[in-house]
Design a protein around this motif. Structure first.
Motif, mmCIF file in Angstrom:
data_model
loop_
_atom_site.group_PDB
_atom_site.id
_atom_site.type_symbol
_atom_site.label_atom_id
_atom_site.label_comp_id
_atom_site.label_asym_id
_atom_site.label_seq_id
_atom_site.Cartn_x
_atom_site.Cartn_y
_atom_site.Cartn_z
ATOM 1 N N ARG A 177 -6.051 2.006 2.049
ATOM 2 C CA ARG A 177 -5.000 1.528 1.149
ATOM 3 C C ARG A 177 -4.395 0.064 1.576
ATOM 4 O O ARG A 177 -4.194 -0.671 1.181
ATOM 5 C CB ARG A 177 -3.935 2.549 0.880
ATOM 6 C CG ARG A 177 -4.171 3.597 -0.035
ATOM 7 C CD ARG A 177 -3.487 4.775 0.033
ATOM 8 N NE ARG A 177 -1.986 4.764 -0.104
ATOM 9 C CZ ARG A 177 -1.130 5.428 0.372
ATOM 10 N NH1 ARG A 177 -1.409 6.448 0.756
ATOM 11 N NH2 ARG A 177 0.259 5.071 0.362
ATOM 12 N N GLY A 236 0.476 3.615 -3.199
ATOM 13 C CA GLY A 236 -0.987 3.859 -3.650
ATOM 14 C C GLY A 236 -1.477 5.293 -3.355
ATOM 15 O O GLY A 236 -0.725 6.036 -2.552
ATOM 16 N N HIS A 252 -7.237 -2.338 1.226
ATOM 17 C CA HIS A 252 -7.448 -2.742 -0.247
ATOM 18 C C HIS A 252 -6.425 -3.681 -0.688
ATOM 19 O O HIS A 252 -6.510 -4.631 -1.537
ATOM 20 C CB HIS A 252 -7.520 -1.567 -0.985
ATOM 21 C CG HIS A 252 -8.848 -0.853 -0.801
ATOM 22 N ND1 HIS A 252 -9.998 -1.476 -0.734
ATOM 23 C CD2 HIS A 252 -9.310 0.587 -0.714
ATOM 24 C CE1 HIS A 252 -11.001 -0.718 -0.574
ATOM 25 N NE2 HIS A 252 -10.452 0.521 -0.767
ATOM 26 N N ALA A 290 0.931 -0.989 -0.124
ATOM 27 C CA ALA A 290 0.121 -0.036 0.010
ATOM 28 C C ALA A 290 0.876 1.287 -0.245
ATOM 29 O O ALA A 290 0.322 2.216 -0.161
ATOM 30 C CB ALA A 290 -0.984 -0.026 1.134
#
Length: 619
Positions: free
Chosen positions: A527, A520, A530, A517
């Motif tokens: 983030r 990102g 995800h 992450a």
């Protein structure tokens, strides 16, 4: 199940069973002064008779070894049977039909045991005669191929069953035996055919040399019975869980030497005895079990835990390891010490004698190792001892073995030996063994109904949830808490942290999500989530985001946490390397040993440097 033997019948058995006649069938007795008879004791080796039988009183006594009792106890001791079995044996001998209390009724028809034993003896003579006949040539060729000559065949009573399939039955019927008796003896099938056909046979005898049954080996490819070995079916005299092949030859030597060698086959017993290992026996058509263990313990006849030894010759393969573990679980049946003798090349005793000679077989037994050691070695072989978690798992698997060692004086020695194999601190091993003992004690005290009431946890899918109160993981959780709440306090490479610095699967997975992450866009916590959608990680991130920190997040604070975590990782690497060095013989590979030692020096230096930074609150 039959009840107790009727007291009147018990008295009749004692009255009719003349002790001098019963013992005289096992021992040569001679008249001596005072109305007693003397002979060589059947329970220990001696040259001068010290075994006395007094018919007027119905007792025997040996002044050499101290054995003594009445006619029933003699049968118990000589045949290694229970009291009831000894009474039944004597009742058959005198033709008495026993009565039992509680409506149990008659167990065995009068005289059947003796008839079966007589039939078995005649069958053994019949088979041994056919081995020497022209038709027994295939049997002689088989024995010759296994390294056994005519004298060996005669010594062990080896025989050959004719291929016709009816010769034995016809022979025994001509001697007055009925079809029913032959079927109950396991010599003839209900269809009239001989039970053994076209096979080499070994008579299986009890300690008194009575033939209880037979073991037969397949030698013809067109043999209708697929099994390589075939044993007498269960009869009133042959119970495979309570018989040992070679017992008749080994009994005296086992008592004399306080040693029993347990092998797996009939030819292995022969090979051992011919090589001078004259305490060898084998189970017949079944695995070595608890009843066999108790039988050997009675033969060893010692209450001193160090006064005898039982040696097993398992194969070194998986089957042999499984057999060793099974015996280990029943090891409490032995007062003697138990050992294992394994031939490195996987040869059984018979093949070892053929390929390397009789001295090699004696050396095999001489190289025995304790059963506990053999089992522990095989348990440890299933773990990666180069990893910290592997060593810990191996320790926890082996600790119950050490904690169950009967002789407490040996436990400390086994703890040190286990620590050496694992490359761990002996004190750490001792603590784990102590915890195992305490856990077993608590389990033993718990009532069965309490055990049944305990909930059985179901396995949970996905990542395990870490315990926030686990102090061993405090540095991992604290570091991730800072990363989630204040990532700006860390350098671009997260202060040198790597995924291997985190030992808990959830913490490791979260840090891997952090790495994914980092480049990102969007809110930082989103983030992270995800990068790897997972309910456990989502719960963990939420928890870390709201947990309080000990002081305001700063770059110095982040460096302290990261340094502490890296120190822990380096400490694990150092412990693993030290363990490997401890388990490595420098004489085997000096260069590899030197490389590991140089790596260890560098890791120690790096750890020392990091320790100067790791002075944070979690220390």
């Amino acid at each position: 199940m039959a009840g107790l033997i009727n007291e009147e019948d018990l008295a009749t058995v004692r009255e009719r069973s003349r002790i001098e006649d019963v013992i005289g069938s096992y021992v040569t007795l001679r008249r001596s002064g005072g109305g007693s008879l003397t002979g060589l004791c059947p329970f220990h080796d001696e040259r001068t008779p010290s075994f006395h039988v007094t018919p007027a009183r119905g007792f025997f006594h040996c002044f050499g070894c101290g054995e003594g009792g009445d006619v029933i106890s003699f049968v118990q001791k000589i045949n290694h049977v229970s009291f009831a079995e000894a009474v039944e044996f004597l009742a058959d001998r005198v033709g008495l039909q026993l009565r039992y209390s509680d409506g149990g009724g008659q167990r065995v028809e009068p005289g059947l045991r003796l008839r079966i034993l007589e039939a078995n003896q005649l069958a053994a003579e019949f088979f041994s005669g056919h081995l020497l006949a022209p038709s027994g040539l295939p049997g002689r060729q088989f024995l010759d191929g296994r390294g056994f000559d005519k004298d060996a065949a005669e010594h062990f009573g080896i025989g050959f069953a004719p291929t016709g399939g009816r010769e034995l039955g016809q022979h025994l019927r001509s001697r007055g035996f009925s079809d029913d008796e032959l079927v109950k003896a396991g010599l003839v099938r209900e269809n009239g055919w001989d039970f053994f056909q076209g096979r080499v046979l070994w008579p299986i005898r009890d300690a008194g040399r009575s033939v209880l049954g037979f073991g037969a080996r397949k030698i013809f490819d067109d043999d209708r019975m697929p099994a390589k070995y075939l044993n007498t079916p269960e009869t009133i005299v042959y119970k495979k869980s309570t018989v040992l092949y070679g017992l008749d030859l080994a009994r005296g030597n086992i008592a004399k030497k306080n040693q029993a060698v347990v092998v797996e086959g009939y030819t292995d017993v022969m090979a051992c005895h011919l090589a001078g290992v004259d305490t060898a026996v084998a189970s017949c058509g079944t695995a070595f079990g608890d009843d066999h263990a108790r039988m050997l313990q009675r033969l060893l006849g010692t209450g001193d835990v160090s006064g005898g030894e039982v040696i097993f010759t398992f194969d070194g393969d998986a089957a042999g390891q499984a057999a060793a573990l099974k015996v280990f679980k029943g090891d409490q049946n032995f007062l003697a010490q138990t050992y294992v003798a394994v031939e490195p090349g996987g040869l059984d005793p018979c093949d070892l004698r053929i390929q390397q000679g009789e001295a090699a077989l004696r050396e095999l037994v001489g190289r025995r190792v304790p059963l506990y050691q053999f089992v522990m070695r095989n348990v440890l072989a299933g773990y990666d001892l180069d990893r910290v978690d592997g060593r810990l798992a191996a320790l926890r698997a082996a600790a119950p073995l050490v904690s169950s060692i009967r002789d407490e004086s040996l436990v400390l020695g086994y703890v040190r030996e286990l620590a050496k194999w694992l490359g761990m601190d002996p004190e750490e091993v001792r603590r784990e063994v102590k915890v195992t003992v305490q856990r077993r004690s608590r389990t033993a005290e718990r009532r069965p109904e309490q055990e049944e009431a305990l909930p059985i946890p179901e396995p949970r899918p996905g990542l395990p949830v870490p315990d926030p109160r686990d102090r061993r993981l405090e540095a991992e959780r604290g570091t991730l808490r800072l990363i989630v709440r204040a990532p700006e306090t860390f350098t671009a490479d997260w202060n040198g942290l790597v995924a291997d610095d985190f030992t808990h699967p959830a913490y490791r997975a979260l840090f891997e999500s952090v790495l994914s992450a980092a480049d990102g866009a969007g809110q930082w916590t989103q983030r992270i989530l995800h990068a790897r959608p997972d309910p456990v990680l989502e719960q963990l991130v939420v928890s870390l985001a709201v947990e309080p920190v000990l002081r305001d997040p700063t770059e110095a604070y982040a460096r302290e946490y990261a340094a502490q975590l890296r120190v822990q990782g380096l400490s694990r690497k150092i412990a693993g390397l030290k363990s490997k060095l401890q388990r490595t013989n420098p004489l085997d590979d000096q260069q590899a040993y030197n490389r590991m030692f140089a790596t260890l020096v560098n890791l120690e230096k790096e750890r020392k440097e990091l320790l100067a930074l790791a002075t944070g609150p979690a220390l």
